[in-house]
Design a protein around this motif. Structure first.
Motif, PDB file in Angstrom:
ATOM      1  N   ALA A 188       0.838  -1.201   0.000  1.00  0.00           N
ATOM      2  CA  ALA A 188       0.000   0.000   0.000  1.00  0.00           C
ATOM      3  C   ALA A 188       0.871   1.248   0.000  1.00  0.00           C
ATOM      4  N   MET A 189       2.009   1.190   0.708  1.00  0.00           N
ATOM      5  CA  MET A 189       2.912   2.331   0.746  1.00  0.00           C
ATOM      6  C   MET A 189       3.470   2.622  -0.645  1.00  0.00           C
ATOM      7  N   VAL A 190       3.852   1.569  -1.360  1.00  0.00           N
ATOM      8  CA  VAL A 190       4.387   1.753  -2.709  1.00  0.00           C
ATOM      9  C   VAL A 190       3.336   2.371  -3.625  1.00  0.00           C
ATOM     10  N   GLU A 191       2.072   1.922  -3.457  1.00  0.00           N
ATOM     11  CA  GLU A 191       1.008   2.443  -4.317  1.00  0.00           C
ATOM     12  C   GLU A 191       0.573   3.850  -3.903  1.00  0.00           C
ATOM     13  N   SER A 192       0.767   4.214  -2.626  1.00  0.00           N
ATOM     14  CA  SER A 192       0.288   5.507  -2.130  1.00  0.00           C
ATOM     15  C   SER A 192       1.214   6.656  -2.499  1.00  0.00           C
ATOM     16  N   TYR A 193       2.516   6.393  -2.539  1.00  0.00           N
ATOM     17  CA  TYR A 193       3.484   7.467  -2.789  1.00  0.00           C
ATOM     18  C   TYR A 193       4.118   7.277  -4.161  1.00  0.00           C
ATOM     19  N   ALA A 194       3.933   8.305  -4.982  1.00  0.00           N
ATOM     20  CA  ALA A 194       4.458   8.214  -6.346  1.00  0.00           C
ATOM     21  C   ALA A 194       5.972   8.331  -6.377  1.00  0.00           C
ATOM     22  N   SER A 195       6.554   8.930  -5.352  1.00  0.00           N
ATOM     23  CA  SER A 195       8.005   9.120  -5.357  1.00  0.00           C
ATOM     24  C   SER A 195       8.528   9.045  -3.935  1.00  0.00           C
ATOM     25  N   GLU A 196       9.836   8.914  -3.848  1.00  0.00           N
ATOM     26  CA  GLU A 196      10.481   8.898  -2.533  1.00  0.00           C
ATOM     27  C   GLU A 196      10.314  10.233  -1.826  1.00  0.00           C
ATOM     28  N   GLU A 256       7.688  12.178  -1.910  1.00  0.00           N
ATOM     29  CA  GLU A 256       6.380  12.218  -1.268  1.00  0.00           C
ATOM     30  C   GLU A 256       6.392  11.447   0.052  1.00  0.00           C
ATOM     31  N   LEU A 257       7.042  10.284   0.045  1.00  0.00           N
ATOM     32  CA  LEU A 257       7.159   9.498   1.275  1.00  0.00           C
ATOM     33  C   LEU A 257       7.912  10.283   2.341  1.00  0.00           C
ATOM     34  N   ARG A 258       8.986  10.919   1.935  1.00  0.00           N
ATOM     35  CA  ARG A 258       9.795  11.694   2.885  1.00  0.00           C
ATOM     36  C   ARG A 258       8.985  12.847   3.473  1.00  0.00           C
ATOM     37  N   ARG A 259       8.216  13.553   2.627  1.00  0.00           N
ATOM     38  CA  ARG A 259       7.416  14.683   3.113  1.00  0.00           C
ATOM     39  C   ARG A 259       6.363  14.209   4.116  1.00  0.00           C
ATOM     40  N   ALA A 260       5.750  13.037   3.848  1.00  0.00           N
ATOM     41  CA  ALA A 260       4.725  12.515   4.754  1.00  0.00           C
ATOM     42  C   ALA A 260       5.323  12.211   6.128  1.00  0.00           C
ATOM     43  N   TYR A 261       6.473  11.606   6.142  1.00  0.00           N
ATOM     44  CA  TYR A 261       7.101  11.287   7.427  1.00  0.00           C
ATOM     45  C   TYR A 261       7.657  12.532   8.101  1.00  0.00           C
ATOM     46  N   GLU A 262       8.169  13.452   7.331  1.00  0.00           N
ATOM     47  CA  GLU A 262       8.668  14.694   7.928  1.00  0.00           C
ATOM     48  C   GLU A 262       7.544  15.450   8.615  1.00  0.00           C
ATOM     49  N   ALA A 290      10.932   2.398   6.504  1.00  0.00           N
ATOM     50  CA  ALA A 290       9.995   2.560   5.391  1.00  0.00           C
ATOM     51  C   ALA A 290      10.720   3.017   4.122  1.00  0.00           C
ATOM     52  N   LEU A 291      11.684   3.899   4.297  1.00  0.00           N
ATOM     53  CA  LEU A 291      12.437   4.392   3.145  1.00  0.00           C
ATOM     54  C   LEU A 291      13.226   3.257   2.501  1.00  0.00           C
ATOM     55  N   ALA A 292      13.848   2.426   3.336  1.00  0.00           N
ATOM     56  CA  ALA A 292      14.615   1.301   2.795  1.00  0.00           C
ATOM     57  C   ALA A 292      13.698   0.312   2.075  1.00  0.00           C
ATOM     58  N   ARG A 293      12.530   0.022   2.661  1.00  0.00           N
ATOM     59  CA  ARG A 293      11.594  -0.902   2.018  1.00  0.00           C
ATOM     60  C   ARG A 293      11.040  -0.309   0.722  1.00  0.00           C
ATOM     61  N   TYR A 294      10.754   0.984   0.762  1.00  0.00           N
ATOM     62  CA  TYR A 294      10.219   1.648  -0.432  1.00  0.00           C
ATOM     63  C   TYR A 294      11.214   1.543  -1.580  1.00  0.00           C
ATOM     64  N   ARG A 295      12.471   1.823  -1.287  1.00  0.00           N
ATOM     65  CA  ARG A 295      13.492   1.743  -2.333  1.00  0.00           C
ATOM     66  C   ARG A 295      13.642   0.321  -2.868  1.00  0.00           C
ATOM     67  N   ALA A 296      13.584  -0.663  -1.944  1.00  0.00           N
ATOM     68  CA  ALA A 296      13.743  -2.051  -2.362  1.00  0.00           C
ATOM     69  C   ALA A 296      12.572  -2.502  -3.226  1.00  0.00           C
ATOM     70  N   LEU A 297      11.339  -2.054  -2.888  1.00  0.00           N
ATOM     71  CA  LEU A 297      10.171  -2.480  -3.636  1.00  0.00           C
ATOM     72  C   LEU A 297      10.018  -1.727  -4.952  1.00  0.00           C
ATOM     73  N   LYS A 298      10.487  -0.485  -4.975  1.00  0.00           N
ATOM     74  CA  LYS A 298      10.367   0.322  -6.184  1.00  0.00           C
ATOM     75  C   LYS A 298      11.449   0.000  -7.209  1.00  0.00           C
ATOM     76  N   THR A 299      12.622  -0.424  -6.724  1.00  0.00           N
ATOM     77  CA  THR A 299      13.727  -0.685  -7.634  1.00  0.00           C
ATOM     78  C   THR A 299      13.539  -2.042  -8.283  1.00  0.00           C
ATOM     79  N   PRO A 300      13.448  -2.092  -9.613  1.00  0.00           N
ATOM     80  CA  PRO A 300      13.256  -3.393 -10.264  1.00  0.00           C
ATOM     81  C   PRO A 300      14.483  -4.266 -10.083  1.00  0.00           C
ATOM     82  N   ALA A 301      14.242  -5.559  -9.973  1.00  0.00           N
ATOM     83  CA  ALA A 301      15.363  -6.497  -9.810  1.00  0.00           C
ATOM     84  C   ALA A 301      16.232  -6.507 -11.069  1.00  0.00           C
ATOM     85  N   THR A 302      17.518  -6.457 -10.874  1.00  0.00           N
ATOM     86  CA  THR A 302      18.453  -6.489 -11.990  1.00  0.00           C
ATOM     87  C   THR A 302      18.673  -7.917 -12.432  1.00  0.00           C
TER      88      THR A 302
END
Length: 217
Positions: A103-111, A113-119, A199-211
């Motif tokens: 849900a977090m990945v779908e809610s925030y279009a970018s990192e 936005e996630l940072r602003r929400a937590y800030e 959350a930031l680490a998980r967001y990056r891991a889920l958003k970054t496609p596997a190489t």
């Protein structure tokens, strides 16, 4: 072709039949278990030994054919049931965490936005902590003033007035309550900051496609 004498044929058939029955009959077992600290063996298992650990032995070969562990006690069954419930709760918590992450990945279009929400959450939490600190400081100063007045009355040989004593007790109780609230708010503020890092680490891991793994050669 020679024929067998009827009596001999009958005896032979009886011998063959008894041999077949002996082969098809289930092999008899012996049981060995511990009773009052000593080893006991027998061809039948008594009722009091049904729940005991035992070794099963073939009466024909004398070799062990299997082992049955003792039945768990009531406390052990309760502990196993409690552990199973803990495992179930942990699995449910893991599923809920995975749903929150998706849900977090779908809610925030970018990192950003996630940072602003937590800030925003961190800022609100810091403001709450600051206000509580100011309230605690004001209560402490007010209580010191009341205690000073009570001390002056005692030094003058006068009893502390009842309203003053009740006010001191009330102020002291409120100070303790707000100090407890401040500790809780500080803990929650630290948890939010830690949650943001996770959350930031998980967001990056889920958003970054596997190489895809590169093929050698």
């Amino acid at each position: 072709m020679s024929k067998l004498h009827p009596l001999f044929a009958t005896a032979l058939l009886a011998m063959l039949g008894s041999h077949a029955l002996a082969q098809n009959a289930p092999s008899k077992k012996l049981y060995c278990w511990t009773e009052n600290g000593r080893k006991v063996c027998g061809d039948a298992l008594p009722a009091e030994a049904v729940d005991s650990a035992r070794t099963e032995i073939s009466a024909k070969s004398g070799l062990a054919t299997g082992r049955v562990d003792r039945a768990p006690s009531a406390d052990e069954r309760s502990a196993a049931a409690a552990q199973a419930e803990l495992d179930r709760q942990a699995a449910l918590a893991k599923e809920a965490r995975l749903r929150r992450e998706m849900a977090m990945v779908e809610s925030y279009a970018s990192e950003a936005e996630l940072r602003r929400a937590y800030e925003h959450r961190i800022s609100l939490s810091a403001g709450t902590v600051k206000a509580s600190r100011m309230s605690v400081a004001a209560l402490r100063q007010s209580l010191l003033t009341l205690l000073r007045r009570a001390g002056e009355s005692e030094l003058a040989g006068k009893p502390v007035a009842r309203p003053l004593a009740e006010n001191i007790r009330a102020q002291h109780g409120e100070l303790l309550r707000q100090q407890g609230m401040l500790v809780q708010q500080q803990r929650e503020a630290g948890e939010i900051e830690g949650e943001f890092g996770d959350a930031l680490a998980r967001y990056r891991a889920l958003k970054t496609p596997a190489t895809p793994a590169s093929n050698g050669g």
